[in-house]
Design an enzyme around this catalytic site. Structure first.
Site, PDB file in Angstrom:
ATOM      1  N   LYS A   1       6.997  -7.489   2.039  1.00 10.76           N
ATOM      2  CA  LYS A   1       5.589  -7.924   2.095  1.00 10.76           C
ATOM      3  C   LYS A   1       5.336  -9.024   1.064  1.00 10.76           C
ATOM      4  CE  LYS A   1       3.228  -5.618  -0.610  1.00 10.76           C
ATOM      5  NZ  LYS A   1       2.579  -5.391  -1.875  1.00 10.76           N
TER       6      LYS A   1
ATOM      7  N   LYS B   1       1.365 -12.749  -9.575  1.00 14.80           N
ATOM      8  CA  LYS B   1       2.211 -11.642  -9.091  1.00 14.80           C
ATOM      9  C   LYS B   1       3.200 -12.143  -8.028  1.00 14.80           C
ATOM     10  CE  LYS B   1       3.723  -7.487  -8.103  1.00 14.80           C
ATOM     11  NZ  LYS B   1       4.610  -6.725  -8.988  1.00 14.80           N
TER      12      LYS B   1
ATOM     13  N   SER C   1      -0.714  -5.247  -4.961  1.00  8.65           N
ATOM     14  CA  SER C   1      -0.214  -6.625  -4.801  1.00  8.65           C
ATOM     15  C   SER C   1      -0.562  -7.084  -3.392  1.00  8.65           C
ATOM     16  CB  SER C   1       1.307  -6.672  -4.962  1.00  8.65           C
ATOM     17  OG  SER C   1       1.710  -6.086  -6.163  1.00  8.65           O
TER      18      SER C   1
HETATM   19  P1  NAP Z   1       3.318   3.958  -2.473  1.00 11.39           P
HETATM   20  O1  NAP Z   1       4.118   4.889  -3.303  1.00 11.39           O
HETATM   21  O2  NAP Z   1       3.645   3.785  -1.051  1.00 11.39           O
HETATM   22  O3  NAP Z   1       1.780   4.367  -2.648  1.00 11.39           O
HETATM   23  C1  NAP Z   1       0.768   3.776  -1.902  1.00 11.39           C
HETATM   24  C2  NAP Z   1      -0.387   4.735  -1.823  1.00 11.39           C
HETATM   25  O4  NAP Z   1      -1.444   4.137  -1.037  1.00 11.39           O
HETATM   26  C3  NAP Z   1      -0.035   6.050  -1.143  1.00 11.39           C
HETATM   27  O5  NAP Z   1      -0.555   7.083  -1.921  1.00 11.39           O
HETATM   28  C4  NAP Z   1      -0.699   5.923   0.229  1.00 11.39           C
HETATM   29  O6  NAP Z   1      -1.153   7.155   0.744  1.00 11.39           O
HETATM   30  C5  NAP Z   1      -1.878   5.051  -0.060  1.00 11.39           C
HETATM   31  N1  NAP Z   1      -2.318   4.303   1.126  1.00 11.39           N
HETATM   32  C6  NAP Z   1      -1.559   3.543   1.944  1.00 11.39           C
HETATM   33  N2  NAP Z   1      -2.309   2.950   2.887  1.00 11.39           N
HETATM   34  C7  NAP Z   1      -3.567   3.374   2.677  1.00 11.39           C
HETATM   35  C8  NAP Z   1      -4.798   3.114   3.322  1.00 11.39           C
HETATM   36  N3  NAP Z   1      -4.871   2.281   4.365  1.00 11.39           N
HETATM   37  N4  NAP Z   1      -5.902   3.729   2.843  1.00 11.39           N
HETATM   38  C9  NAP Z   1      -5.831   4.569   1.774  1.00 11.39           C
HETATM   39  N5  NAP Z   1      -4.707   4.828   1.105  1.00 11.39           N
HETATM   40  C10 NAP Z   1      -3.579   4.232   1.554  1.00 11.39           C
HETATM   41  O7  NAP Z   1       3.373   2.470  -3.085  1.00 11.39           O
HETATM   42  P2  NAP Z   1       3.526   2.021  -4.618  1.00 11.39           P
HETATM   43  O8  NAP Z   1       4.977   1.790  -4.892  1.00 11.39           O
HETATM   44  O9  NAP Z   1       2.714   2.913  -5.497  1.00 11.39           O
HETATM   45  O10 NAP Z   1       2.858   0.569  -4.512  1.00 11.39           O
HETATM   46  C11 NAP Z   1       1.447   0.367  -4.522  1.00 11.39           C
HETATM   47  C12 NAP Z   1       1.167  -1.115  -4.786  1.00 11.39           C
HETATM   48  O11 NAP Z   1       1.734  -1.468  -6.058  1.00 11.39           O
HETATM   49  C13 NAP Z   1       1.789  -2.074  -3.769  1.00 11.39           C
HETATM   50  O12 NAP Z   1       0.934  -3.158  -3.541  1.00 11.39           O
HETATM   51  C14 NAP Z   1       3.069  -2.522  -4.458  1.00 11.39           C
HETATM   52  O13 NAP Z   1       3.496  -3.780  -3.979  1.00 11.39           O
HETATM   53  C15 NAP Z   1       2.618  -2.560  -5.904  1.00 11.39           C
HETATM   54  N6  NAP Z   1       3.671  -2.399  -6.924  1.00 11.39           N
HETATM   55  C16 NAP Z   1       4.619  -1.407  -6.818  1.00 11.39           C
HETATM   56  C17 NAP Z   1       5.591  -1.286  -7.811  1.00 11.39           C
HETATM   57  C18 NAP Z   1       6.677  -0.236  -7.744  1.00 11.39           C
HETATM   58  O14 NAP Z   1       7.653  -0.346  -8.512  1.00 11.39           O
HETATM   59  N7  NAP Z   1       6.595   0.773  -6.896  1.00 11.39           N
HETATM   60  C19 NAP Z   1       5.591  -2.153  -8.909  1.00 11.39           C
HETATM   61  C20 NAP Z   1       4.595  -3.118  -9.002  1.00 11.39           C
HETATM   62  C21 NAP Z   1       3.631  -3.240  -8.007  1.00 11.39           C
HETATM   63  P3  NAP Z   1      -0.163   8.238   1.414  1.00 11.39           P
HETATM   64  O15 NAP Z   1       0.281   9.078   0.266  1.00 11.39           O
HETATM   65  O16 NAP Z   1      -0.989   8.953   2.396  1.00 11.39           O
HETATM   66  O17 NAP Z   1       0.971   7.441   2.050  1.00 11.39           O
END
Ligand code: NAP
Length: 296
Positions: free
Chosen positions: A239, A171, A96
């Site tokens: 964010k 979104k 997102s």
């Molecule tokens: P998350 O658990 O924090 O996972 C993010 C992943 O991205 C982690 O594996 C992280 O690596 C990696 N990462 C972060 N910065 C990076 C970079 N600069 N280069 C390469 N890899 C990087 O987050 P998430 O909850 O899965 O969310 C991911 C996206 O989906 C976001 O945009 C969020 O808004 C969206 N989203 C989330 C949900 C939800 O319920 N969680 C629902 C809908 C949409 P590390 O393991 O090293 O930290």
């Protein structure tokens, strides 16, 4: 069977990559913190040590990282996707991010011979684990058609909503609705508790009427039991509220409720709750109500 690279195996990316491997695709995952590739490897996928290694030979490249600068770094950085992938590869960005950034990245992708879709998702961690996500897709119709078999593996409601950036605009609207819903539910829970009502019974009957929602279903237990492990982190929703309030201003429309919830989300982050699930907006309602002793 498609050769798929999956970059970003966090709360959402990991179960999505596992579903793609379970569906028979050849999935190579890259995650900054290497240990998070374990579930994908257990499902028959491969772990790569770099983005370049992951995307070499991939026909489809999926990205699921937190924010606009992260996607920019993954796609346009040195030894990133555009540097390393085979020409013609189809890139699906599930993250997102800002709609204007998605538009700009799609232009850069096209200039370099790639196809890029913005395909943010909704449904939470539960939606990712159950392969039941809503996926709102922006980009060319032909690219959407090509991506559809992959999207259908992880999503239940998959809709092409318009040209590049449109998925991110939808979104942003989604995040406005969800934040307002969570805040209203949090206020209702604190209100019910203040009256000593049987909260479980109250939420059961509320769930059957017009107050019922996916938010109520997924978040009520977390609020009642104060179990705020993410899920969806307050940091990420903060964010998203920045994205929707800035985009609304840009469009010349007002989102007064969105602006208020954005402030409450910012307050949650400022009070140290950024790493908690967004259902922890409840803690802010308790603080404002002088009931901080009931936060845990
Ligand atoms: P998350 O658990 O924090 O996972 C993010 C992943 O991205 C982690 O594996 C992280 O690596 C990696 N990462 C972060 N910065 C990076 C970079 N600069 N280069 C390469 N890899 C990087 O987050 P998430 O909850 O899965 O969310 C991911 C996206 O989906 C976001 O945009 C969020 O808004 C969206 N989203 C989330 C949900 C939800 O319920 N969680 C629902 C809908 C949409 P590390 O393991 O090293 O930290």
């Amino acid at each position: 069977m498609t050769d798929i690279a999956f970059i970003g195996l966090g709360i959402m990316g990991s179960p999505m990559a596992v579903h793609l491997a379970n569906a028979g695709h050849r999935v190579t995952g890259y995650n900054r913190t290497g240990s998070k590739t374990a579930p994908l490897v257990a499902a028959g996928g491969r772990a790569a040590g770099s983005i370049a290694e992951a995307v070499g030979g991939a026909e489809v490249i999926c990205v699921m990282v937190p924010d606009s600068p992260d996607v920019e770094e993954v796609l346009t950085g040195a030894k990133g996707v555009f540097d390393s992938a085979a020409p013609g590869a189809l890139v699906i960005d599930f993250s997102s991010i800002r709609p204007d950034v998605a538009v700009e990245l799609a232009k850069q992708a096209a200039d370099q011979g790639f196809r890029l879709l913005d395909a943010p998702v909704s449904g939470g961690e539960a939606g990712a684990v159950q392969a039941a996500l809503s996926i709102m897709v922006g980009g060319a119709a032909a690219d959407f058609a090509a991506a559809r078999p992959i999207l259908d593996v992880v999503g239940k409601t998959v809709v092409h909503v318009g040209p590049s950036g449109s998925g991110q605009t939808v979104k942003a609207a989604n995040q406005l609705i969800v934040a307002a819903n969570i805040q209203a539910l949090a206020e209702a829970v604190v209100f019910l508790e203040a009256y000593g009502v049987d909260t479980a019974a109250a939420l059961r009957v509320l769930g059957g009427g017009l107050a019922g929602s996916a938010v109520l279903e997924q978040k009520q237990d977390k609020m009642v039991s104060r179990a705020f492990a993410p899920g969806f982190r307050i940091d990420l929703h903060h964010k998203d509220m920045g994205i929707v309030t800035a985009a609304a201003r840009e469009a010349g429309v007002v989102v007064p409720l969105g602006a208020l919830v954005a402030q409450l989300m910012a307050a949650a982050k400022a009070n140290g709750d950024g790493g908690l699930d967004h259902s922890a907006l409840l803690r802010g309602v308790l603080r404002l109500s002088g009931r901080a002793d009931e936060e845990d």
